[in-house]
Design a protein around this motif. Sequence first.
Motif, PDB file in Angstrom:
ATOM      1  N   LEU A  22       0.728  -1.184  -0.081  1.00 58.21           N
ATOM      2  CA  LEU A  22       0.027  -0.095  -0.087  1.00 58.21           C
ATOM      3  C   LEU A  22       0.803   1.349   0.108  1.00 58.21           C
ATOM      4  O   LEU A  22       0.117   2.431   0.026  1.00 58.21           O
ATOM      5  N   GLY A  23       2.192   1.073   0.136  1.00 56.45           N
ATOM      6  CA  GLY A  23       3.151   2.341  -0.067  1.00 56.45           C
ATOM      7  C   GLY A  23       3.104   3.044   1.456  1.00 56.45           C
ATOM      8  O   GLY A  23       3.167   4.265   1.268  1.00 56.45           O
ATOM      9  N   ARG A  24       2.851   2.407   2.364  1.00 54.58           N
ATOM     10  CA  ARG A  24       2.653   2.917   3.991  1.00 54.58           C
ATOM     11  C   ARG A  24       4.039   2.772   4.480  1.00 54.58           C
ATOM     12  O   ARG A  24       4.764   1.761   4.294  1.00 54.58           O
ATOM     13  N   MET A  33       5.128   6.272   2.142  1.00 56.49           N
ATOM     14  CA  MET A  33       6.606   5.915   1.784  1.00 56.49           C
ATOM     15  C   MET A  33       7.173   6.532   0.722  1.00 56.49           C
ATOM     16  O   MET A  33       8.382   6.744   0.731  1.00 56.49           O
ATOM     17  N   PHE A  34       6.271   6.826  -0.268  1.00 57.27           N
ATOM     18  CA  PHE A  34       6.584   7.611  -1.407  1.00 57.27           C
ATOM     19  C   PHE A  34       6.190   9.031  -1.479  1.00 57.27           C
ATOM     20  O   PHE A  34       5.003   9.378  -1.186  1.00 57.27           O
ATOM     21  N   ASN A  35       7.008   9.873  -2.327  1.00 52.61           N
ATOM     22  CA  ASN A  35       6.534  11.100  -2.475  1.00 52.61           C
ATOM     23  C   ASN A  35       5.978  11.297  -3.824  1.00 52.61           C
ATOM     24  O   ASN A  35       4.921  11.955  -4.050  1.00 52.61           O
ATOM     25  N   GLY A  36       6.430  10.532  -5.051  1.00 55.10           N
ATOM     26  CA  GLY A  36       5.568  10.464  -6.095  1.00 55.10           C
ATOM     27  C   GLY A  36       5.269   8.986  -6.507  1.00 55.10           C
ATOM     28  O   GLY A  36       5.139   8.110  -5.867  1.00 55.10           O
ATOM     29  N   TYR A  37       5.356   8.512  -7.701  1.00 56.07           N
ATOM     30  CA  TYR A  37       5.075   7.256  -8.050  1.00 56.07           C
ATOM     31  C   TYR A  37       6.009   6.355  -7.563  1.00 56.07           C
ATOM     32  O   TYR A  37       5.729   5.374  -6.864  1.00 56.07           O
ATOM     33  N   LEU A  38       7.313   6.521  -7.762  1.00 52.82           N
ATOM     34  CA  LEU A  38       8.383   5.592  -7.365  1.00 52.82           C
ATOM     35  C   LEU A  38       9.286   6.273  -6.428  1.00 52.82           C
ATOM     36  O   LEU A  38      10.287   5.859  -6.130  1.00 52.82           O
ATOM     37  N   SER A  43      11.198  10.814   4.759  1.00 54.45           N
ATOM     38  CA  SER A  43      10.937  10.334   6.055  1.00 54.45           C
ATOM     39  C   SER A  43       9.410  10.134   6.117  1.00 54.45           C
ATOM     40  O   SER A  43       8.772  10.789   4.953  1.00 54.45           O
ATOM     41  N   CYS A  44       8.953   9.580   6.990  1.00 51.21           N
ATOM     42  CA  CYS A  44       7.469   9.398   7.288  1.00 51.21           C
ATOM     43  C   CYS A  44       7.067  10.518   7.588  1.00 51.21           C
ATOM     44  O   CYS A  44       7.405  11.169   8.615  1.00 51.21           O
ATOM     45  N   ASN A  45       5.664  10.871   7.025  1.00 54.98           N
ATOM     46  CA  ASN A  45       5.004  12.123   7.332  1.00 54.98           C
ATOM     47  C   ASN A  45       4.178  12.381   8.557  1.00 54.98           C
ATOM     48  O   ASN A  45       3.561  13.030   9.253  1.00 54.98           O
ATOM     49  N   VAL A  46       4.270  10.793   9.361  1.00 52.21           N
ATOM     50  CA  VAL A  46       3.331  10.679  10.469  1.00 52.21           C
ATOM     51  C   VAL A  46       4.248  10.508  11.809  1.00 52.21           C
ATOM     52  O   VAL A  46       4.261  11.145  12.639  1.00 52.21           O
ATOM     53  N   LEU A 106       5.088  -2.183  -9.947  1.00 58.60           N
ATOM     54  CA  LEU A 106       6.522  -1.818  -9.645  1.00 58.60           C
ATOM     55  C   LEU A 106       6.367  -1.114  -8.268  1.00 58.60           C
ATOM     56  O   LEU A 106       7.136  -1.467  -7.558  1.00 58.60           O
ATOM     57  N   ARG A 107       5.442  -0.100  -8.043  1.00 59.14           N
ATOM     58  CA  ARG A 107       5.565   0.323  -6.863  1.00 59.14           C
ATOM     59  C   ARG A 107       5.213  -0.386  -5.787  1.00 59.14           C
ATOM     60  O   ARG A 107       5.984  -0.284  -4.501  1.00 59.14           O
ATOM     61  N   SER A 108       4.287  -1.301  -5.830  1.00 57.53           N
ATOM     62  CA  SER A 108       3.886  -2.427  -4.671  1.00 57.53           C
ATOM     63  C   SER A 108       5.157  -3.127  -4.327  1.00 57.53           C
ATOM     64  O   SER A 108       5.494  -3.566  -3.074  1.00 57.53           O
ATOM     65  N   PHE A 109       5.720  -3.657  -5.463  1.00 58.99           N
ATOM     66  CA  PHE A 109       6.957  -4.544  -5.142  1.00 58.99           C
ATOM     67  C   PHE A 109       8.106  -3.906  -4.529  1.00 58.99           C
ATOM     68  O   PHE A 109       8.704  -4.474  -3.518  1.00 58.99           O
ATOM     69  N   LYS A 110       8.320  -2.547  -4.871  1.00 59.29           N
ATOM     70  CA  LYS A 110       9.333  -1.804  -4.361  1.00 59.29           C
ATOM     71  C   LYS A 110       8.980  -1.507  -2.872  1.00 59.29           C
ATOM     72  O   LYS A 110       9.895  -1.518  -1.887  1.00 59.29           O
ATOM     73  N   GLY A 111       7.590  -1.225  -2.550  1.00 59.69           N
ATOM     74  CA  GLY A 111       7.358  -0.957  -1.417  1.00 59.69           C
ATOM     75  C   GLY A 111       7.435  -2.354  -0.333  1.00 59.69           C
ATOM     76  O   GLY A 111       7.887  -1.818   0.750  1.00 59.69           O
ATOM     77  N   VAL A 112       7.205  -3.433  -0.895  1.00 63.13           N
ATOM     78  CA  VAL A 112       7.322  -4.617   0.010  1.00 63.13           C
ATOM     79  C   VAL A 112       8.887  -4.818   0.050  1.00 63.13           C
ATOM     80  O   VAL A 112       8.972  -5.052   1.567  1.00 63.13           O
TER      81      VAL A 112
END
Length: 131
Positions: A22-24, A33-38, A43-46, A106-112
């Motif tokens: 989910l890019g969290r 976790m992401f500013n843009g698509y990739l 840092s985390c905004n929370v 791609l975004r999901s795999f990078k996040g994982v």
Amino acid sequence: MTGSQDRKADLPLSSTIWSGMLGRCPSCHKGKMFNGYLTLAPSCNVCGQNFDFADSGDGPAIFVMLVTGFIIVGAALYVEVVYQPPYWVHAIVWGTVALVLPLLLLRSFKGVLIALQFQHKAEEGKLDSDR
């Protein structure tokens, strides 16, 4: 590594994988976790977790190519055996899928991969000079 990384690294694997998909943030599971698509956020905004530890390299691209290739080849073979469409139909359908599917994955795999780096406290390889 920050204190929040040490505290929350013992979360279940399924929770880590879902937050990555989910890019969290892998620490609090709420921030982005992401500013843009990739593009990885600094840092985390929370919770403020610093993402300097994250280096997914070419890993996400390799996994996306393998998964995409498996899906496309299997589906194309099935369609050919069952329906036997003309080759131009294969070219249009599977060419489009070959362009769209990697962009979706791609975004999901990078996040994982980044979330797994966080959970397992993976760091850059170093030589042990004490031996």
